[in-house]
Design an enzyme around this catalytic site. Structure first.
Site, PDB file in Angstrom:
ATOM      1  N   GLN A  95      -7.684   1.141   5.132  1.00 55.20           N
ATOM      2  CA  GLN A  95      -8.632   0.700   4.115  1.00 55.20           C
ATOM      3  C   GLN A  95      -9.911   0.183   4.761  1.00 55.20           C
ATOM      4  OE1 GLN A  95      -7.254  -1.949   1.040  1.00 55.20           O
ATOM      5  NE2 GLN A  95      -9.346  -2.366   0.340  1.00 55.20           N
ATOM      6  N   CYS A 101      -8.303  -1.289  -2.851  1.00 55.18           N
ATOM      7  CA  CYS A 101      -6.888  -1.147  -2.493  1.00 55.18           C
ATOM      8  C   CYS A 101      -6.115  -0.353  -3.535  1.00 55.18           C
ATOM      9  CB  CYS A 101      -6.244  -2.509  -2.267  1.00 55.18           C
ATOM     10  SG  CYS A 101      -6.414  -3.657  -3.645  1.00 55.18           S
ATOM     11  N   HIS A 175      -3.702  -7.464  -4.783  1.00 51.81           N
ATOM     12  CA  HIS A 175      -3.709  -6.392  -3.794  1.00 51.81           C
ATOM     13  C   HIS A 175      -2.653  -5.360  -4.174  1.00 51.81           C
ATOM     14  CE1 HIS A 175      -4.387  -4.447   0.018  1.00 51.81           C
ATOM     15  NE2 HIS A 175      -3.121  -4.565   0.371  1.00 51.81           N
ATOM     16  N   ASP A 192       0.209   0.608   3.110  1.00 52.83           N
ATOM     17  CA  ASP A 192      -0.786  -0.390   2.757  1.00 52.83           C
ATOM     18  C   ASP A 192      -1.952  -0.214   3.717  1.00 52.83           C
ATOM     19  OD1 ASP A 192      -2.328  -2.675   2.364  1.00 52.83           O
ATOM     20  OD2 ASP A 192      -0.646  -4.064   2.402  1.00 52.83           O
TER      21      ASP A 192
END
Length: 242
Positions: A95, A101, A175, A192
């Site tokens: 990211q 996100c 998130h 993630d």
């Protein structure tokens, strides 16, 4: 989470309709949609879930001290991921776009496992996936930042929620991350973009099992139990049943 970003997107509302609209705009088949997961332990509600579940996206409070500590510790113990190409067990995106996100969780969900079979040829996402697959994570991140088609689709989705869209550079307190099935080894991965790479959970799915099986639900429950706040929501990527 304090990394300097080169650009910011409007945060996505945790809303299955918003997430579904975005994947369809990117070029996923209308046979797929996101839906809310109502329970991880109630047998009746679990049995009502459309199956198979192709991916899970968890939204949780990202400002909790336990989360920050856990992220720092796990990143410290992880090697920086350098994988690329068709031989990757999963496609992972670092990211680098602020407040995006939700987008990264979506991309992780549709780049891996059975969802890949529902990408419309020559669609915006088909072109993105073809571009980024051969690239190492840093170059992949730059290519995603440069995609005007992804940015435009995300901008529209960011403004389409029920609540008033915040400013792209506003601080947000939630998130998103995804749990997906590898299209190569059948294991569940925790993906993630804030971590240093993909996390192989060690949970292997048997023939016919999906990420909402008992092992997958336990992974979500364990992650929730580590946090110090409430306000979690969970969405599943499923077939529409039409």
């Amino acid at each position: 989470m304090s990394e300097t970003r080169r650009k910011y997107y409007i945060p996505l509302e945790s809303n299955p309709e918003v997430f579904t609209e975005l994947i369809h705009t990117l070029g996923l088949s209308p046979e797929l949609e996101f839906t809310d997961v109502l329970s991880l332990d109630d047998p009746d509600l679990i049995n009502m879930m459309p199956r198979p579940v192709l991916a899970l996206i968890l939204a949780f409070p990202a400002i909790g001290q336990h989360y920050r500590k856990s992220l720092e510790e796990q990143n410290r113990d992880m090697n920086i991921y350098t994988g690329s190409g068709e031989d990757e067990d999963v496609i992972w995106y670092k990211q680098t776009i602020g407040n995006a996100c939700g987008l990264y969780a979506i991309l992780h969900s549709i780049s891996n496992g059975p969802a890949r079979d529902f990408i419309t040829p020559d669609s915006p996402f088909a072109r993105v996936l073809a571009t980024i697959t051969p690239l190492a994570p840093e170059e992949r991140a730059l290519a995603l930042e440069a995609s005007a088609e992804v940015e435009e689709a995300h901008l529209h989705a960011g403004k389409s929620g029920v609540t008033t869209a915040p400013d792209p550079e506003d601080d947000v307190d939630h998130h998103y991350m995804a749990f997906v099935k590898s299209h190569r080894n059948g294991r569940i991965y925790h993906l993630d973009g804030m971590r240093r790479g993909p996390v192989d959970t060690g949970v292997t799915l048997a023939q016919g099992e999906d990420v909402f099986n008992e092992g997958g639900r336990k992974l979500v429950e364990e992650l929730i139990a580590l946090q110090d706040d409430v306000g979690f929501s969970l969405m599943a990527l499923v077939k529409t049943g039409d």
